[in-house]
Design a protein around this motif. Structure first.
Motif, PDB file in Angstrom:
ATOM      1  N   ASN A  19       8.003  -5.686  25.411  1.00 29.43           N
ATOM      2  CA  ASN A  19       6.932  -5.001  24.709  1.00 29.43           C
ATOM      3  C   ASN A  19       5.848  -5.526  24.880  1.00 29.43           C
ATOM      4  N   TRP A  20       4.805  -4.767  25.317  1.00 36.10           N
ATOM      5  CA  TRP A  20       3.388  -5.333  25.582  1.00 36.10           C
ATOM      6  C   TRP A  20       2.414  -4.637  24.450  1.00 36.10           C
ATOM      7  N   ILE A  21       1.602  -5.811  23.968  1.00 29.94           N
ATOM      8  CA  ILE A  21       0.733  -5.175  22.909  1.00 29.94           C
ATOM      9  C   ILE A  21      -0.600  -5.352  23.355  1.00 29.94           C
ATOM     10  N   PHE A  22      -1.690  -4.320  23.135  1.00 26.14           N
ATOM     11  CA  PHE A  22      -3.047  -4.765  23.796  1.00 26.14           C
ATOM     12  C   PHE A  22      -3.886  -4.566  22.575  1.00 26.14           C
ATOM     13  N   THR A  23      -4.626  -5.679  22.262  1.00 27.95           N
ATOM     14  CA  THR A  23      -5.339  -5.688  20.901  1.00 27.95           C
ATOM     15  C   THR A  23      -7.001  -5.888  21.326  1.00 27.95           C
ATOM     16  N   SER A  31      -9.793  -5.324  14.393  1.00 29.44           N
ATOM     17  CA  SER A  31      -9.203  -4.826  15.548  1.00 29.44           C
ATOM     18  C   SER A  31      -8.478  -3.621  15.342  1.00 29.44           C
ATOM     19  N   SER A  32      -7.996  -3.422  16.605  1.00 25.94           N
ATOM     20  CA  SER A  32      -7.190  -2.275  16.611  1.00 25.94           C
ATOM     21  C   SER A  32      -6.107  -2.396  18.064  1.00 25.94           C
ATOM     22  N   SER A  33      -4.886  -2.214  17.788  1.00 19.92           N
ATOM     23  CA  SER A  33      -3.786  -2.493  18.858  1.00 19.92           C
ATOM     24  C   SER A  33      -3.208  -1.204  19.254  1.00 19.92           C
ATOM     25  N   ILE A  34      -2.514  -1.351  20.489  1.00 20.87           N
ATOM     26  CA  ILE A  34      -1.384  -0.200  20.816  1.00 20.87           C
ATOM     27  C   ILE A  34      -0.555  -0.949  21.719  1.00 20.87           C
ATOM     28  N   SER A  35       0.723  -0.479  21.675  1.00 14.96           N
ATOM     29  CA  SER A  35       1.832  -1.062  22.416  1.00 14.96           C
ATOM     30  C   SER A  35       2.428  -0.067  23.202  1.00 14.96           C
ATOM     31  N   LEU A  36       3.270  -0.554  24.085  1.00 19.51           N
ATOM     32  CA  LEU A  36       4.153   0.111  24.968  1.00 19.51           C
ATOM     33  C   LEU A  36       5.244  -0.660  25.447  1.00 19.51           C
ATOM     34  N   THR A  37       6.340  -0.121  25.696  1.00 23.43           N
ATOM     35  CA  THR A  37       7.745  -0.706  26.313  1.00 23.43           C
ATOM     36  C   THR A  37       7.790  -0.453  27.617  1.00 23.43           C
TER      37      THR A  37
END
Length: 213
Positions: A19-23, A31-37
């Motif tokens: 799982n990758w999380i970009f913050t 802050s704001s984050s988005i994730s992808l698998t």
């Protein structure tokens, strides 16, 4: 409403699923984050590697051996040929004394674009190159070394991939002494290992090493 646009290539290791999380965070610490698998392709296999058991390069004051390397061919170049083939020059070497210790150094032409001027000091003509490839060197092996036996036993890219840690990838590798095994990643995302065979301690000296990439 603000926005952020970044063009960057990320590299994933050998895990089956991550799982990758970009913050992002602004100056007010909002802050704001988005994730992808990311899933590993079940049909993927470890790849073949290039292996050059003995390469010799010269430090900055050495006129017998070249200072620049194309790691994919194992060929070493002096200034004139390296300038012509600058798009293929991923590695350079030089010698310094750092913290009162002799320090053979692995670096790349892109060092000068990343807040370090030693490569530019020793090879000032790279300032005129249009393509300065930047190779990252994993310094985590200072604390968790890779054995020569593991290097010798690597027959595909599995060890090369898992040995490199992105967070520890720096602009150069200092104190590249005999027996060190050093992971690196080139500008085009290829992983490799250098095994130092013999590193001389002189600005006019040379360094012999093996490379797998």
């Amino acid at each position: 409403n603000g926005s952020l646009s970044i063009d960057k290539v990320f590299y994933q290791s050998v895990e089956e699923q991550v799982n990758w999380i970009f913050t992002v965070m602004d100056k007010n610490r909002l802050s704001s984050s988005i994730s992808l698998t990311v899933y590993k392709d079940p049909n993927s296999e470890f790849g073949d590697i290039y292996y050059y058991p003995s390469i010799t390069m010269g430090y900055q004051n050495n006129s017998e051996y070249g200072h620049f390397l194309n790691p994919f061919t194992g060929k070493v170049y002096f200034e004139d040929s390296a300038t012509i083939l600058q798009d293929n020059m991923h590695i350079l070497v030089y010698y310094i004394v750092d913290q009162d210790l002799p320090s053979p150094v692995f670096s790349s032409p892109g060092e000068m674009d990343n807040f370090s001027e030693e490569a530019l000091l020793f090879y000032p003509y790279i300032a005129n190159w249009q393509m300065r490839k930047f190779t990252h060197w994993d310094i985590s092996v200072d604390d968790e070394p890779i054995s020569v036996e593991d290097f010798e036993g690597a027959e595909n890219d599995s060890l090369l991939i898992v040995s490199y840690h992105e967070v520890w990838g720096k602009k150069k590798f200092k104190w590249a002494t005999n027996g060190r095994v050093i992971p690196f990643r080139t500008a085009n995302g290829k992983f490799g290992l250098v095994k130092v065979i013999n590193a001389e301690h002189s600005e006019s000296g040379k360094i012999e090493f093996a490379i797998k990439i």
